[in-house]
Design an enzyme around this catalytic site. Structure first.
Site, PDB file in Angstrom:
ATOM      1  N   HIS A  80      58.334  38.543 -42.888  1.00 49.29           N
ATOM      2  CA  HIS A  80      58.249  37.929 -41.554  1.00 49.29           C
ATOM      3  C   HIS A  80      58.321  38.970 -40.448  1.00 49.29           C
ATOM      4  O   HIS A  80      57.913  38.704 -39.319  1.00 49.29           O
ATOM      5  CB  HIS A  80      59.309  36.824 -41.385  1.00 49.29           C
ATOM      6  N   ASP A 216      60.613  37.553 -49.287  1.00 45.12           N
ATOM      7  CA  ASP A 216      60.414  37.987 -47.900  1.00 45.12           C
ATOM      8  C   ASP A 216      60.421  39.510 -47.799  1.00 45.12           C
ATOM      9  O   ASP A 216      61.358  40.121 -47.294  1.00 45.12           O
ATOM     10  CB  ASP A 216      61.509  37.378 -47.017  1.00 45.12           C
ATOM     11  N   SER A 653      67.030  41.498 -39.725  1.00 47.36           N
ATOM     12  CA  SER A 653      65.956  41.158 -40.655  1.00 47.36           C
ATOM     13  C   SER A 653      65.275  42.432 -41.139  1.00 47.36           C
ATOM     14  O   SER A 653      64.890  43.289 -40.345  1.00 47.36           O
ATOM     15  CB  SER A 653      64.921  40.264 -39.967  1.00 47.36           C
TER      16      SER A 653
END
Length: 718
Positions: A80, A216, A653
């Site tokens: 992402h 991810d 992230s």
């Protein structure tokens, strides 16, 4: 506050609350004994040295974290986090988001989104005295501008060495300032991303949820000139050779194991006042949630799925959906928590503590009341200010305003310009103009703007801006059809939808703008004076807050020190380290979540329909129990995702999750639904971060996507 006092406070309280805190690297040596006891096998001193392993392998993407995992500049981060670059290189005919992408050679790697950067932090210097020198007698806008000028001077001196990006960060509300120097790598290329049915498996439904089965992860590569210096994209550039890189563990971690994360968390609000908490949860989050969800609806209504227009907005949809779910959890948790009462008690206890000592009264006596008044003032026009902020999501309005602001700023000496419009910012500014082509569709932009202006028109008259009303023909008796006609004409007649035109406007004068017939340029000219007046008001208020907030934080730190509580600064996008363990949790009475998910969980969820549509090949591999070298007996499968007690937030992230030897055992990509509130406070029982397991990453790369070339250049610990 003296730095040695802060260090003592940390050392004294660390053992009792070890998993809470986003620590600055220089604070870690004071925790060496506790870190070793928890499972750190390398020296705590080494983690504090940014030019040594492992810290110099941890990098920032300017919004996400990443890390080097090969001697040839290979970078791993979240899917992402690379989503914008994947989307930028996708079309309806060649959809890399849907199908995935793998470059088998350097030549096949694709340029990332214009403006993409890799930042390698090299030094962090305490510059508090430099920033505050000769400024503390100023107030309001004068203080704001004075501090800004000091920061600019430090940055300019720091950036005299070519290839570096520097920034001054404020800690503890302005109590301390640190100058961060980062190597800025400008040639970033996409090397590999799994298909969305792996990288985004579960989509928005599973976002912030457990159990999770999301791959991810994606890979970039950093490039530099042949002499090893940062350079713009060129076919002659070569892969960057980092000073160190992380080994990737094929052994992974087990339940209870020590883990740590180094990364760049965005922002937290753990020292905000009760009034700020009340306003944020009872007004700002609910209002933001409504606007985000409506914007998603508008995009989907306007741009059909699979169309080129929809692909251009997929990244924005994902971001809005993430925030909307985040805000939903914030609101739910707050409604059943004692957060407001807890903050009120903290402030009451703090006030009593101040009142019991004459010296403290003299130092902090007016701080709480002054801060309360300024906070109230900042909320006076928040309905209007929020809508104006969301209008910033639209492209044509923002583009015209930015270009005209640039023309005005260019009439000033470089050091007098607003940050973002200095010569040091022009490469980024140019990139922002270039990437619009793959992120803009007139039909969507117009629909979003129409909805936001309709909401603005319904505000009380005292919150309206005369210049904005005039520019869009908004009167006391709102006429939706008239607004629609105005916007139709503006979008039909603007030339700012053309990249060459936008770039040309970067070099035009204020007089050129005033003479233009482009409707959005005219809008920017008409509203500029009012925008600047509003900005000056905001800086006046911000300057006042910048004087009071450090006093408040100084009191909080002194009070916490006496209570034996941990002292760490709120996250501010600077490099931090958090530590914890692999551990499950109990999300509600009667339920216990174990810390690992398995390949078989993908099959259990799979429906064949997005977002639970795993690739057919992956399903077959799982059914055949093709575990390879990544089988874990304890769970009788390959682990997909795992939970930890790490204290993290947005910006983390893509952060490498490391074992005690600083080997990469996972990538942090999310938190559980119950821990979203962690931006406002850490709860040891419910705060859990979610990582994609390194063993699942390697399994996907080896058996599903055959990324043998990337596996061969990585140092994999088996």
């Amino acid at each position: 506050m003296k730095k040695w006092l802060l260090t003592v406070a940390i050392a004294a309280s660390f053992g009792a609350m070890a998993d809470e805190g986003m620590w600055q690297p220089h604070q870690l040596p004071a925790m060496a004994d506790e870190l070793k006891e928890k499972g750190l096998e390398i020296s705590a001193e080494s983690i504090s040295k940014l030019t040594e392993f492992p810290m110099n392998a941890v990098i920032s993407l300017g919004g996400c974290t990443a890390s080097f995992v090969s001697p040839k500049g290979l970078v791993v981060t979240n899917h992402h986090c690379a989503y914008g670059s994947i989307q930028y290189n996708s079309t309806s005919d060649k959809n890399l988001l849907k199908d995935g992408f793998l470059a088998k050679t350097y030549a096949e790697e694709l340029p990332a989104t214009p403006g993409s950067r890799i930042f390698v932090t090299e030094t962090v210097t305490n510059v508090t005295d430099n920033v505050k020198a000769n400024q503390m007698d100023k107030v309001g806008n004068d203080f704001y501008q004075g501090i800004e000028q000091q920061e600019k001077a430090l940055v300019a001196e720091c950036e005299k060495e070519d290839g570096y990006r520097c920034q001054v960060y404020s800690f503890h509300g302005g109590l301390e300032y640190y100058l961060v120097k980062q190597l800025e790598i400008r040639d970033v290329r996409l090397a590999y991303n799994p298909a969305a049915s792996v990288g985004k498996y579960g989509g928005d439904i599973d976002n912030w949820m457990w159990p999770r089965h999301t791959g991810d992860f994606s890979f970039y590569r950093a490039y530099v000139s042949k002499d090893g210096k940062p350079a713009d994209f060129s076919k002659d550039n070569v892969p960057y050779e980092p000073k160190s890189f992380l080994k990737v563990s094929a052994k992974g971690v087990s339940d209870g194991d020590f883990v740590m994360v180094a990364g760049y968390p965005g922002s937290t609000n753990r020292y905000r006042t009760a009034d700020e908490v009340n306003n944020q949860f009872e007004w700002a989050y609910p209002e933001g949630k409504v606007l985000q969800e409506r914007m998603i609806e508008i995009i989907k209504e306007t741009a059909p799925e699979g169309s080129d227009e929809r692909i251009k907005y997929e990244s924005l949809i994902a971001g809005l959906a993430n925030y909307a779910k985040n805000f939903t959890s914030m609101i739910e948790y707050y409604g059943k928590s004692t957060m407001l009462a807890d903050r009120e008690k903290i402030e009451s206890d703090l006030a009593n503590w101040i009142g019991k000592d004459k010296k403290r009264q003299q130092q902090y006596g007016e701080t709480l009341s002054s801060l309360e008044k300024l906070v109230a003032k900042s909320q006076q026009n928040q309905q209007r200010d929020t809508l104006l902020g969301y209008i910033g999501y639209t492209t044509m309005v923002t583009t015209a305003r930015d270009l005209y602001r640039l023309a005005n700023e260019k009439t000033l000496a470089d050091m007098q310009r607003e940050p973002g419009y200095q010569e040091r910012d022009m490469t980024n500014f140019t990139s922002s103009m270039e990437r619009i082509d793959r992120r803009y569709a007139a039909s969507v932009d117009k629909s979003l703007l129409a909805d936001l202006l309709t909401r603005y028109a319904a505000l009380p008259a005292e919150q309206h801006l005369a210049s904005l009303d005039k520019a869009f023909g908004i009167s006391k008796k709102f006429d939706a059809k008239a607004l629609a006609n105005t916007l139709d004409k503006m979008y039909a007649n603007t030339k700012l939808n053309n990249k060459e035109t936008r770039l040309a406007w970067m070099n035009k004068s204020v007089a050129d703008f005033k003479a233009s017939n482009d409707p959005f340029i005219q809008f920017a000219v008409q509203t500029y004076a009012a925008d600047m007046a509003l900005e000056k008001q905001q800086k006046q208020l911000e300057g006042d807050l910048m004087k009071v907030r450090p006093q408040y934080m100084d009191a909080i730190i002194a009070y916490n020190r006496e209570q034996g509580k941990p002292v760490y600064a709120d996250a501010n996008s600077s490099l931090r380290v958090t530590i914890g363990n692999v551990k499950g949790y109990s999300p509600q009475d009667g339920l216990v979540a174990i810390p690992f998910t398995r390949l078989e969980g993908i099959l259990a969820k799979d429906t064949g329909v997005d977002p639970f549509d795993a690739p057919a090949k992956q399903i077959e591999l799982i059914k055949q129990k093709q575990y390879g070298d990544y089988y874990v007996k304890a769970i009788d499968s390959v682990p997909v995702n795992f939970l930890s007690t790490l204290d993290t937030t947005g910006g983390n992230s893509g952060s490498p999750t490391l074992n005690g030897r600083a080997e990469l055992v996972g990538l942090l990509f999310d938190g559980v639904y119950e821990s979203i509130i962690g931006d406002w406070g850490y709860d040891a029982q419910s705060n859990r971060s979610i990582q994609v397991d390194s063993r699942y990453m390697l399994w996907v790369m080896q058996y599903l996507d055959h990324a043998d070339n990337l596996l061969a250049e990585m140092d994999i610990v088996k």
